[in-house]
Scaffold this motif. Structure first.
Motif, short mmCIF file in Angstrom:
data_model
loop_
_atom_site.label_atom_id
_atom_site.label_comp_id
_atom_site.label_asym_id
_atom_site.label_seq_id
_atom_site.Cartn_x
_atom_site.Cartn_y
_atom_site.Cartn_z
N THR A 82 8.33 -11.29 6.83
CA THR A 82 8.99 -9.98 6.66
C THR A 82 8.48 -8.92 7.63
OG1 THR A 82 7.38 -9.22 4.99
CG2 THR A 82 9.30 -10.45 4.19
N GLY A 83 7.57 -9.30 8.54
CA GLY A 83 7.06 -8.32 9.50
C GLY A 83 6.10 -7.31 8.91
N ALA A 84 5.61 -7.57 7.71
CA ALA A 84 4.70 -6.62 7.05
C ALA A 84 3.27 -6.83 7.50
CB ALA A 84 4.80 -6.77 5.54
N ILE A 85 2.46 -5.80 7.33
CA ILE A 85 1.01 -5.90 7.50
C ILE A 85 0.38 -5.27 6.27
CG2 ILE A 85 -0.99 -5.23 8.86
CD1 ILE A 85 0.77 -5.19 11.32
N VAL A 86 -0.43 -6.04 5.56
CA VAL A 86 -1.09 -5.57 4.34
C VAL A 86 -2.50 -5.14 4.68
CG1 VAL A 86 -2.01 -6.31 2.11
CG2 VAL A 86 0.30 -6.96 2.77
N ILE A 101 -1.25 -5.07 -6.91
CA ILE A 101 -1.22 -3.76 -6.27
C ILE A 101 -1.45 -4.00 -4.78
CG2 ILE A 101 -2.24 -1.46 -6.10
CD1 ILE A 101 -3.11 -1.74 -9.01
N ILE A 102 -0.49 -3.57 -3.95
CA ILE A 102 -0.52 -3.87 -2.51
C ILE A 102 -0.38 -2.58 -1.72
CG2 ILE A 102 0.62 -5.09 -0.62
CD1 ILE A 102 1.62 -7.14 -2.64
N GLU A 103 -1.24 -2.44 -0.70
CA GLU A 103 -1.15 -1.30 0.21
C GLU A 103 -0.75 -1.83 1.59
OE1 GLU A 103 -4.32 1.73 2.26
OE2 GLU A 103 -4.43 1.54 0.07
N VAL A 115 1.34 0.96 -3.02
CA VAL A 115 0.65 2.24 -3.10
C VAL A 115 0.56 2.88 -1.72
CG1 VAL A 115 -0.68 1.60 -5.13
CG2 VAL A 115 -1.61 1.12 -2.86
N ALA A 116 0.35 4.18 -1.72
CA ALA A 116 0.28 4.94 -0.48
C ALA A 116 -0.96 4.55 0.32
CB ALA A 116 0.25 6.43 -0.79
N PRO A 117 -0.89 4.66 1.66
CA PRO A 117 -2.08 4.41 2.48
C PRO A 117 -3.25 5.27 2.01
CG PRO A 117 -0.14 4.59 3.88
CD PRO A 117 0.30 4.97 2.49
N GLY A 118 -4.42 4.66 1.93
CA GLY A 118 -5.61 5.38 1.50
C GLY A 118 -5.95 5.24 0.04
N THR A 119 -5.06 4.61 -0.74
CA THR A 119 -5.31 4.48 -2.19
C THR A 119 -6.53 3.62 -2.47
OG1 THR A 119 -2.95 4.75 -2.68
CG2 THR A 119 -4.33 3.74 -4.38
N PHE A 120 -6.63 2.48 -1.80
CA PHE A 120 -7.78 1.61 -2.03
C PHE A 120 -9.07 2.28 -1.53
CE2 PHE A 120 -4.64 -1.65 -2.79
CZ PHE A 120 -5.26 -2.47 -3.71
N TYR A 121 -8.96 3.03 -0.44
CA TYR A 121 -10.12 3.75 0.07
C TYR A 121 -10.61 4.76 -0.98
CZ TYR A 121 -13.01 6.37 3.39
OH TYR A 121 -14.06 6.98 4.04
N GLU A 122 -9.67 5.48 -1.59
CA GLU A 122 -10.05 6.44 -2.63
C GLU A 122 -10.69 5.74 -3.82
OE1 GLU A 122 -8.04 9.76 -5.64
OE2 GLU A 122 -6.89 9.00 -3.91
N TRP A 123 -10.11 4.60 -4.20
CA TRP A 123 -10.66 3.86 -5.33
C TRP A 123 -12.09 3.38 -5.04
CZ3 TRP A 123 -10.77 -1.87 -5.85
CH2 TRP A 123 -11.23 -2.28 -7.10
N ILE A 134 -7.06 1.54 -10.62
CA ILE A 134 -6.17 1.92 -9.51
C ILE A 134 -4.87 2.53 -10.05
CG2 ILE A 134 -4.98 1.11 -7.44
CD1 ILE A 134 -7.04 -1.16 -7.31
N LEU A 135 -4.35 1.97 -11.12
CA LEU A 135 -3.14 2.52 -11.71
C LEU A 135 -3.35 3.96 -12.19
CD1 LEU A 135 -1.90 -0.61 -13.72
CD2 LEU A 135 -0.83 0.40 -11.67
N GLU A 136 -4.57 4.26 -12.63
CA GLU A 136 -4.88 5.64 -13.02
C GLU A 136 -4.79 6.58 -11.82
OE1 GLU A 136 -8.50 8.27 -15.03
OE2 GLU A 136 -8.64 6.10 -14.92
N ILE A 137 -5.27 6.14 -10.66
CA ILE A 137 -5.17 6.95 -9.44
C ILE A 137 -3.70 7.17 -9.10
CG2 ILE A 137 -5.61 6.96 -6.95
CD1 ILE A 137 -8.17 5.43 -7.47
N ILE A 138 -2.90 6.11 -9.22
CA ILE A 138 -1.48 6.23 -8.92
C ILE A 138 -0.82 7.25 -9.84
CG2 ILE A 138 0.72 5.00 -8.84
CD1 ILE A 138 -0.88 2.44 -8.28
N SER A 139 -1.15 7.19 -11.12
CA SER A 139 -0.51 8.12 -12.07
C SER A 139 -0.94 9.55 -11.82
CB SER A 139 -0.88 7.71 -13.51
OG SER A 139 -2.27 7.88 -13.76
#
Length: 508
Positions: free
Chosen positions: A395-399, A420-422, A466-474, A500-505
């Motif tokens: 699909t041309g994606a980069i995770v 959960i994928i960034e 999730v938005a870029p930086g979510t895992f970094y924040e977690w 992580i879902l709490e950060i998203i919410s």
């Protein structure tokens, strides 16, 4: 600096016959390691407790000495931390490697003896250069600087006369003068406590250097490279480091990140990648063939004696272990090590598969505590990374990061996996990406496929992006930024998912 490169290359080439020797005589090399370890430790408290002076064979060793987890060994390690001598190993211990703590919340402190530092960790670093030269005889990598992304080091909380730190920081701080000369950034920056401040200074300093190699964890390397590109306005890192040659990586699987490095950061055929398997407990493997990504030569003469637990034995009170000559190809094993750092029949927590015998090459397949088996599906990290890689390729994606865990069965509801994928590069079609992810998991794991058949026990995975930086924040909230810390890929419970879902919410 051409003379520096020529000198280092000449020196490192001299080490190749030693590597070739243990490749040709692996079983004999391991027998020698076993005998030396038991002989050296026979008058330690541990050695006397388990009657090392009477042990003559590996079989006797396996019968008399139990397989140990960190929790089993900790009463002894704690005494070493407090300064007590001759407990697990006769040499004095002045520094301890502190694990990233990915498998549990408590940090693990691994004794680093003079022998394990010199004969294992440093030997691994030198052999890394040797194998690089063997693959690329015309390399000019030593004409520039090697960028090392490490952790921090502090006074030992049990005994301030000694120190504890990430294994990268321990190695970096104790490098000889010539090793410090060819690396960047300066030690006072590389070992800074504050990750954000360190990141900023590293980007500022290293962008002005002629960096030709990087040694680091892919996830944290990405953060640094993005910072440098933002500071300099570069379209790729080759605008900043035109002579860059090699990225030496470890700690997490690289194939989900390969496209990101080859397309965004180093878009040229001149860059190559070399994998290492260097744990807090010891330097275990090195990629000796650049054409075989993910496969590493098992380093057999580093003061480590290896045993391997078959999957059906994992978790048993007295598991059956295999020696090197007894293992089979393409079968998962949990690694057990005895080391010149004083670890005895220690269950390191990693699982591996052998890809060849004579010489023995392996690939890391996962962690003994990082899996999902809530429904009998036995999903391991290797399966997850294979599925992510395939979905990206189609699909041309980069995770940039991901994690997954179970959604438990409820009243009348079936279970499923939740991901959960960034993305650092979006797929052409997210739904297609998710479909390929599930399909590939079914292809590589028959137990998962059986549970997914007609949604019998498992429904289609639930996937959040999730938005870029979510895992970094977690990771920041968990105080796990930088160093050897890494995102846990799989968990058999929902703790990481819920955090992580709490950060998203909160961001909605």
């Amino acid at each position: 600096m051409g003379m520096v490169n020529d000198t280092v290359v000449w020196f490192m080439k001299r080490r190749l016959p030693r590597i070739q020797e243990f490749m040709a005589r692996p079983v004999e090399t391991q027998q020698r390691m076993f005998s030396e370890l038991v002989e050296t430790a026979r008058y330690t408290e541990w050695g006397m407790r388990y009657n090392y002076s009477q042990i003559r064979t590996i079989r006797e060793f396996q019968e008399q000495v139990p397989v140990s987890t960190y929790e089993d060994l900790f009463p002894y390690i704690e005494r070493v931390l407090k300064g007590e001598p001759n407990v697990l190993w006769p040499s004095p211990v002045e520094v301890f490697s502190k694990s990233s703590g990915t498998t549990n919340a408590r940090s693990k402190y691994i004794p680093v003896t003079p022998e394990s530092l010199e004969e294992c960790h440093y030997m691994g670093g030198k052999d890394m250069m040797t194998l690089l030269i063997a693959n690329r005889p015309d390399t000019q990598v030593f004409d520039g600087k090697g960028l090392s992304i490490g952790g921090t080091i502090h006074a030992n909380p049990y005994d301030p006369r000694t120190q504890v730190g990430d294994v990268s920081a321990v190695i970096m701080q104790n490098l000889p003068a010539w090793g410090q000369f060819i690396r960047t950034p300066p030690l006072e920056v590389a070992l800074m406590d504050n990750w954000e401040e360190k990141l900023e200074k590293m980007a500022e300093i290293c962008s002005q250097e002629n960096v030709t190699s990087i040694l680091g964890v892919p996830t944290w390397t990405i953060v640094l490279l993005d910072r440098i590109m933002a500071q300099t306005g570069a379209s790729s890192m080759l605008d900043v480091w035109p002579d860059f040659e090699v990225f030496v990586h470890g700690a997490v699987a690289f194939h989900p990140y390969r496209n990101l490095f080859s397309q965004k950061y180093f878009p040229s055929g001149q860059t190559y990648y070399l994998e290492t398997y260097n744990a807090s407990e010891g330097f275990i493997g090195l990629q000796d063939d650049l054409s075989k990504p993910g496969e590493m030569l098992l380093m057999l003469d580093y003061g480590i004696f290896y045993e391997f637990i078959p999957p059906e034995e994992v978790g048993k009170p007295h598991p059956r272990t295999l020696t090197l000559d007894e293992v089979e190809l393409d079968k998962n094993y949990a690694i057990v090590i005895s080391t010149n750092g004083g670890l005895w029949r220690y269950l390191i927590g990693d699982t591996i598969k052998f890809t060849s015998r004579y010489p023995f090459r392996l690939k890391v397949s996962g962690r003994t505590k990082h899996f999902i088996n809530a429904f009998g599906e036995e999903l391991i990290v290797e399966n997850a990374e294979a599925a992510i890689t395939e979905a990206c390729a189609q699909t041309g994606a980069i995770v940039s990061d991901f994690t997954a865990g179970p959604v438990y069965m409820g009243d009348g509801s079936k279970g499923r996996h939740e991901w959960i994928i960034e993305f650092s590069q979006e797929p052409h079609d997210r739904n297609v990406f998710f479909e390929i992810l599930d399909t590939t998991l079914r292809q590589v794991n028959s137990d998962y496929d059986a549970k997914r058949f007609q949604d019998m026990a498992l429904l289609t995975p639930l996937v959040h992006t999730v938005a870029p930086g979510t895992f970094y924040e977690w990771m920041g909230r968990r105080k796990k930024l930088g160093g050897q810390n890494k995102v846990p890929r799989l968990s058999n419970d929902r703790k990481y998912l819920e955090e992580i879902l709490e950060i998203i919410s909160q961001e909605k």
